[in-house]
Design an enzyme around this catalytic site. Sequence first.
Site, mmCIF file in Angstrom:
data_model
loop_
_atom_site.group_PDB
_atom_site.id
_atom_site.type_symbol
_atom_site.label_atom_id
_atom_site.label_comp_id
_atom_site.label_asym_id
_atom_site.label_seq_id
_atom_site.Cartn_x
_atom_site.Cartn_y
_atom_site.Cartn_z
ATOM 1 N N LEU A 40 -0.816 -0.066 8.058
ATOM 2 C CA LEU A 40 -1.801 -1.148 8.080
ATOM 3 C C LEU A 40 -1.138 -2.513 7.868
ATOM 4 O O LEU A 40 -0.015 -2.593 7.362
ATOM 5 C CB LEU A 40 -2.834 -0.928 6.961
ATOM 6 N N SER A 41 -1.864 -3.557 8.204
ATOM 7 C CA SER A 41 -1.379 -4.906 7.917
ATOM 8 C C SER A 41 -1.235 -5.048 6.394
ATOM 9 O O SER A 41 -2.124 -4.635 5.652
ATOM 10 C CB SER A 41 -2.401 -5.923 8.440
ATOM 11 N N GLY A 44 3.630 -3.257 4.190
ATOM 12 C CA GLY A 44 5.017 -3.481 3.769
ATOM 13 C C GLY A 44 6.025 -3.224 4.882
ATOM 14 O O GLY A 44 7.231 -3.174 4.631
ATOM 15 N N LYS A 45 5.563 -3.107 6.102
ATOM 16 C CA LYS A 45 6.458 -2.795 7.241
ATOM 17 C C LYS A 45 7.557 -3.858 7.380
ATOM 18 O O LYS A 45 8.736 -3.524 7.408
ATOM 19 C CB LYS A 45 5.661 -2.725 8.566
ATOM 20 N N SER A 46 7.155 -5.124 7.480
ATOM 21 C CA SER A 46 8.150 -6.194 7.700
ATOM 22 C C SER A 46 9.098 -6.317 6.517
ATOM 23 O O SER A 46 10.309 -6.487 6.705
ATOM 24 C CB SER A 46 7.451 -7.543 7.890
ATOM 25 N N SER A 113 0.902 -0.651 15.217
ATOM 26 C CA SER A 113 0.856 0.457 16.195
ATOM 27 C C SER A 113 -0.149 1.525 15.758
ATOM 28 O O SER A 113 0.235 2.635 15.413
ATOM 29 C CB SER A 113 2.249 1.038 16.449
HETATM 30 P P1 ADP Z 1 3.228 -5.714 7.010
HETATM 31 O O1 ADP Z 1 4.477 -6.074 7.755
HETATM 32 O O2 ADP Z 1 3.039 -4.216 6.907
HETATM 33 O O3 ADP Z 1 2.006 -6.414 7.490
HETATM 34 P P2 ADP Z 1 4.348 -7.294 4.877
HETATM 35 O O4 ADP Z 1 5.727 -6.725 4.683
HETATM 36 O O5 ADP Z 1 4.205 -8.550 5.679
HETATM 37 O O6 ADP Z 1 3.400 -6.136 5.476
HETATM 38 O O7 ADP Z 1 3.653 -7.550 3.472
HETATM 39 C C1 ADP Z 1 3.660 -6.585 2.445
HETATM 40 C C2 ADP Z 1 3.472 -7.299 1.095
HETATM 41 O O8 ADP Z 1 3.424 -6.297 0.062
HETATM 42 C C3 ADP Z 1 4.622 -8.236 0.760
HETATM 43 O O9 ADP Z 1 4.089 -9.372 0.133
HETATM 44 C C4 ADP Z 1 5.466 -7.396 -0.214
HETATM 45 O O10 ADP Z 1 6.215 -8.206 -1.113
HETATM 46 C C5 ADP Z 1 4.394 -6.594 -0.953
HETATM 47 N N1 ADP Z 1 4.859 -5.321 -1.546
HETATM 48 C C6 ADP Z 1 4.617 -4.916 -2.817
HETATM 49 N N2 ADP Z 1 5.170 -3.712 -3.060
HETATM 50 C C7 ADP Z 1 5.787 -3.336 -1.932
HETATM 51 C C8 ADP Z 1 6.542 -2.186 -1.563
HETATM 52 N N3 ADP Z 1 6.793 -1.182 -2.408
HETATM 53 N N4 ADP Z 1 7.013 -2.101 -0.292
HETATM 54 C C9 ADP Z 1 6.755 -3.113 0.583
HETATM 55 N N5 ADP Z 1 6.062 -4.224 0.312
HETATM 56 C C10 ADP Z 1 5.571 -4.351 -0.954
#
Ligand code: ADP
Length: 205
Positions: A40-41, A44-46, A113
Amino acid sequence: MSESSKLTSEHIVNHPQSVTREQRSAANGHNPVVLWYTGLSGAGKSTIANAVDARLFEQGCHTYLLDGDNVRHGLNGDLTFSDKDRVENIRRIGEVSKLFVDAGLIVSTAFISPFMSDRLMVRNQLEVGQFIEIFVDTSLDVCEKRDPKGLYKKARSGSIKNFTGIDSPYDIPVSPEIHLNTAGQSVEQCVDLIIEQLKIRNVFV
Ligand code: ADP
């Protein structure tokens, strides 16, 4: 694909390339793969894809990161978030990923995706073992609380339509190669787990 581009591609014959993928892999010192992050958005993917990419780069791997936002602004800037355009979005990313694999790279893709059929389409374009699906499993509740870009707030208020998890579906991966639970694992732990899995899968030593 449009009817006219289908007709055009019927008459195109691939030209053999002098440098093979195997030669590129040998020169790079690792096997090329696609690390396909899905979730999901706000899952934490990016964040994780960036950290893994940095770790691989430090270790001398040849890598590239395709991220939802940079691709949406460029290559796929003409696409909306309708179901039809989401399919085309992933199809193009799959084709680009395949080219990067041919170039011998470890390519990371960070896209929601949401449709299983699209992820399968990309998997089927690659050789066995080249598509590593990484399910960044974070509940809607946690993603919505994080809301790093304020998108859930906008989706809830109705100013964004077709938002995955709210008014557009997400197909949960059935047997991803790697399954992360970001509510219970830090970014660092997720990165370590992925690197360990890549070593187990002989991507690099
Ligand atoms: P996505 O790319 O899936 O939309 P983002 O990476 O942009 O998500 O954002 C995820 C957010 O969650 C970031 O602000 C990140 O710092 C936070 N976060 C907290 N815990 C985690 C974790 N264990 N893994 C990844 N992101 C995390």
